[in-house]
Design a protein around this motif. Structure first.
Motif, PDB file in Angstrom:
ATOM      1  N   HIS A 191       0.553  -1.475   0.354  1.00 58.41           N
ATOM      2  CA  HIS A 191      -0.304   0.183  -0.443  1.00 58.41           C
ATOM      3  C   HIS A 191       0.800   1.550   0.098  1.00 58.41           C
ATOM      4  O   HIS A 191       2.179   1.300   0.714  1.00 58.41           O
ATOM      5  N   ARG A 192       0.505   2.223  -0.714  1.00 63.08           N
ATOM      6  CA  ARG A 192       0.901   3.706  -0.199  1.00 63.08           C
ATOM      7  C   ARG A 192       1.475   3.898   0.911  1.00 63.08           C
ATOM      8  O   ARG A 192       0.060   3.420   2.095  1.00 63.08           O
TER       9      ARG A 192
ATOM     10  N   TYR B  11      -5.019   1.048   6.789  1.00 64.26           N
ATOM     11  CA  TYR B  11      -5.250   1.949   5.865  1.00 64.26           C
ATOM     12  C   TYR B  11      -5.793   3.336   6.030  1.00 64.26           C
ATOM     13  O   TYR B  11      -5.671   3.988   4.914  1.00 64.26           O
ATOM     14  N   ARG B  12      -6.801   3.565   6.529  1.00 65.56           N
ATOM     15  CA  ARG B  12      -7.832   4.267   6.798  1.00 65.56           C
ATOM     16  C   ARG B  12      -7.082   5.465   7.182  1.00 65.56           C
ATOM     17  O   ARG B  12      -7.335   6.650   6.776  1.00 65.56           O
TER      18      ARG B  12
ATOM     19  N   THR C  89      -3.537   6.571   7.228  1.00 65.25           N
ATOM     20  CA  THR C  89      -2.833   6.465   6.460  1.00 65.25           C
ATOM     21  C   THR C  89      -3.471   6.801   5.200  1.00 65.25           C
ATOM     22  O   THR C  89      -2.735   8.112   4.355  1.00 65.25           O
ATOM     23  N   CYS C  90      -4.737   6.704   4.774  1.00 67.34           N
ATOM     24  CA  CYS C  90      -5.597   7.704   3.689  1.00 67.34           C
ATOM     25  C   CYS C  90      -5.068   9.064   4.518  1.00 67.34           C
ATOM     26  O   CYS C  90      -5.550  10.049   3.598  1.00 67.34           O
TER      27      CYS C  90
ATOM     28  N   ARG D 135      -2.561  10.806   4.334  1.00 64.30           N
ATOM     29  CA  ARG D 135      -1.809  12.057   3.407  1.00 64.30           C
ATOM     30  C   ARG D 135      -2.143  13.056   2.599  1.00 64.30           C
ATOM     31  O   ARG D 135      -2.052  13.561   1.754  1.00 64.30           O
ATOM     32  N   THR D 136      -3.056  13.059   3.414  1.00 67.71           N
ATOM     33  CA  THR D 136      -4.148  14.896   3.438  1.00 67.71           C
ATOM     34  C   THR D 136      -3.663  15.217   4.001  1.00 67.71           C
ATOM     35  O   THR D 136      -4.667  16.620   4.007  1.00 67.71           O
TER      36      THR D 136
ATOM     37  N   TRP E 107     -11.717  16.093   6.318  1.00 72.29           N
ATOM     38  CA  TRP E 107     -11.422  15.128   5.551  1.00 72.29           C
ATOM     39  C   TRP E 107     -12.903  14.317   5.621  1.00 72.29           C
ATOM     40  O   TRP E 107     -13.001  13.530   5.221  1.00 72.29           O
TER      41      TRP E 107
ATOM     42  N   ARG F 173     -14.039   5.352   8.974  1.00 74.15           N
ATOM     43  CA  ARG F 173     -12.845   6.012   9.169  1.00 74.15           C
ATOM     44  C   ARG F 173     -13.169   7.120  10.292  1.00 74.15           C
ATOM     45  O   ARG F 173     -11.637   7.180  11.104  1.00 74.15           O
TER      46      ARG F 173
END
Length: 91
Positions: free
Chosen positions: A7-8, A40-41, A43-44, A47-48, A64, A78
């Motif tokens: 994943h990113r 994952y959530r 990290t998303c 990244r913002t 967000w 989230r």
């Protein structure tokens, strides 16, 4: 340490916090699926952000969560992940 390399990844300023949080979730016995979904959530979200995790304001989280049209269940997931992170790693 890097988790979920396929994943990113989170921004560098977040990486140590996120890694510590993952290790804490593992130590508490959360399932690998739950840990990866939370990772994952978050990290998303990370990244913002232009700030580090210790500088994030509640308004950043609100922006967000409301910044795009998403299902209520997605929004709840989230929010739960961000809450889990701030009540654990940064709490």
């Amino acid at each position: 340490m890097t988790f979920y390399a396929r994943h990113r990844q989170p921004p560098q300023s977040w990486a140590g916090y996120v890694d510590g949080w993952v290790m804490d979730m593992q130590a508490r016995g959360l399932s690998e699926h739950t840990i990866e979904a939370n990772w994952y959530r978050l990290t998303c979200f990370a990244r913002t952000q232009t700030r580090g995790p210790d500088e994030v304001e509640p308004s950043d989280v609100q922006a967000w969560l409301t910044g795009e049209r998403i299902e209520a269940s997605t929004k709840a997931g989230r929010r739960a992940s961000v809450n889990e992170f701030y009540n654990g790693a940064c709490g």
